[in-house]
Design an enzyme around this catalytic site. Sequence first.
Site, PDB file in Angstrom:
ATOM      1  N   GLY A 149     -11.064  -1.935   3.092  1.00 32.04           N
ATOM      2  CA  GLY A 149     -10.172  -1.789   4.251  1.00 32.04           C
ATOM      3  C   GLY A 149     -10.187  -0.380   4.812  1.00 32.04           C
ATOM      4  N   THR A 156       0.877  -1.183   0.000  1.00 30.77           N
ATOM      5  CA  THR A 156       0.000   0.000   0.000  1.00 30.77           C
ATOM      6  C   THR A 156       0.911   1.227   0.000  1.00 30.77           C
ATOM      7  OG1 THR A 156      -1.780  -1.081   1.173  1.00 30.77           O
ATOM      8  CG2 THR A 156      -1.617   1.296   1.486  1.00 30.77           C
ATOM      9  N   GLY A 173      -1.372  -1.576   6.638  1.00 31.59           N
ATOM     10  CA  GLY A 173      -1.402  -2.756   7.500  1.00 31.59           C
ATOM     11  C   GLY A 173      -2.740  -3.447   7.384  1.00 31.59           C
ATOM     12  N   GLY A 181      -6.141  -3.744   7.576  1.00 34.84           N
ATOM     13  CA  GLY A 181      -7.102  -2.653   7.647  1.00 34.84           C
ATOM     14  C   GLY A 181      -8.209  -2.783   8.678  1.00 34.84           C
ATOM     15  N   ARG A 186     -15.136  -6.492   0.220  1.00 33.89           N
ATOM     16  CA  ARG A 186     -14.428  -6.004   1.419  1.00 33.89           C
ATOM     17  C   ARG A 186     -13.712  -4.676   1.156  1.00 33.89           C
ATOM     18  NH1 ARG A 186      -8.839  -4.658   2.670  1.00 33.89           N
ATOM     19  NH2 ARG A 186      -8.535  -4.984   4.876  1.00 33.89           N
TER      20      ARG A 186
HETATM   21  N1  ASP Z   1      -4.475  -1.289   4.806  1.00 35.23           N
HETATM   22  C1  ASP Z   1      -4.714  -1.963   3.581  1.00 35.23           C
HETATM   23  C2  ASP Z   1      -6.047  -2.671   3.660  1.00 35.23           C
HETATM   24  O1  ASP Z   1      -6.353  -3.252   4.681  1.00 35.23           O
HETATM   25  C3  ASP Z   1      -3.668  -2.971   3.209  1.00 35.23           C
HETATM   26  C4  ASP Z   1      -2.243  -2.592   3.557  1.00 35.23           C
HETATM   27  O2  ASP Z   1      -1.955  -1.464   3.887  1.00 35.23           O
HETATM   28  O3  ASP Z   1      -1.357  -3.474   3.491  1.00 35.23           O
HETATM   29  O4  ASP Z   1      -6.770  -2.686   2.687  1.00 35.23           O
END
Ligand code: ASP
Length: 326
Positions: free
Chosen positions: A222, A192, A244, A246, A220
């Site tokens: 995030g 991300t 991270g 989400g 879904r």
């Molecule tokens: N935060 C993002 C999500 O959950 C994914 C990521 O940042 O790795 O969609």
Amino acid sequence: MKFKIILSVFLLSIVLISASAQQNYAIVIHGGAGVMSKDKMNEERRAEYKEKLNEALQLGEEMLKNGSDANSVVVEVIKVMENSPLFNAGKGAVFTHDGVNELDASIMEGKTLNAGAVAGVHDIKNPIMAALEVMNNSEHVLLSGEGASEFAKKQGLEIVPNSYFFTQTRYESLQQLLKKERERTQKDNTGTVGCVVRDVHGNLCAGTSTGGMTNKKYGRIGDSPIIGAGTYANNKTCAVSCTGHGEYYIRLGFARDISALMEYKNLSVKEACNEEIKKLSELNGTGGVIAVDGDGNIAMEFNTSGMFRAFAKSNGEREIAIFKNE
Ligand code: ASP
């Protein structure tokens, strides 16, 4: 007479100090946090990531030096990373369970608390630009799916077929997951992207863009397009972009909580980020965060083994890093 001279010197120094404070800028970017090890990522691959982070950072620095506003910097810098297959945003987005790409992005400006976001879009080449259009040219904050595409088309943004987002690596990641028949979405989806900026006018802006999590199902969404969860900016406190797992960031109201910790508890930007990462760890969530405050102090915190990250300040400080103790 003597009093007049002292007063003039005093006033002049105030003007000079505030003028130099006005010239301050700071930019922090991330390219995702997750499980990363030096053994699994060879030198060549590391260099590739650092080169792309450097390209994005350099563009941001040049724009800031030339007086560009924080919003434009955030969008242009994120576009560089969205157009690269290396990151889980734009071109390099991960695949859903059904083998397509659905992207999320958001932006928020600290001066007005205006914000814009898109979620679950499948044909907008640069979702961060769509988020900006939502902020500037609609009466809404978050648009999703087909409606978001229709709006983006009307704003003249580049539309691409979903196959544009195909990359072999991300496709293989999905196949491996499907083979293991895991029911839950995978936790490690490094890539991300995010950018937070304090421009020379003293304004803050934060932006985040992602493909979400590999093998995601049922539409879904995030934290990345959720203002207050994955992205937040307020000139009074800070600008924040998260990466991270989400679901944890949404449950914690992560980005907004960092701003609140600064506003109500007087924590520094670094202390506030660390406090929030602690809460994330207590829930067994994983990820990272970047932030900048109104004075250009920065934070890049995470509880994973690595986070693609970089920062630059007008005082010449600069860093590009991937692993924890780098
Ligand atoms: N935060 C993002 C999500 O959950 C994914 C990521 O940042 O790795 O969609």
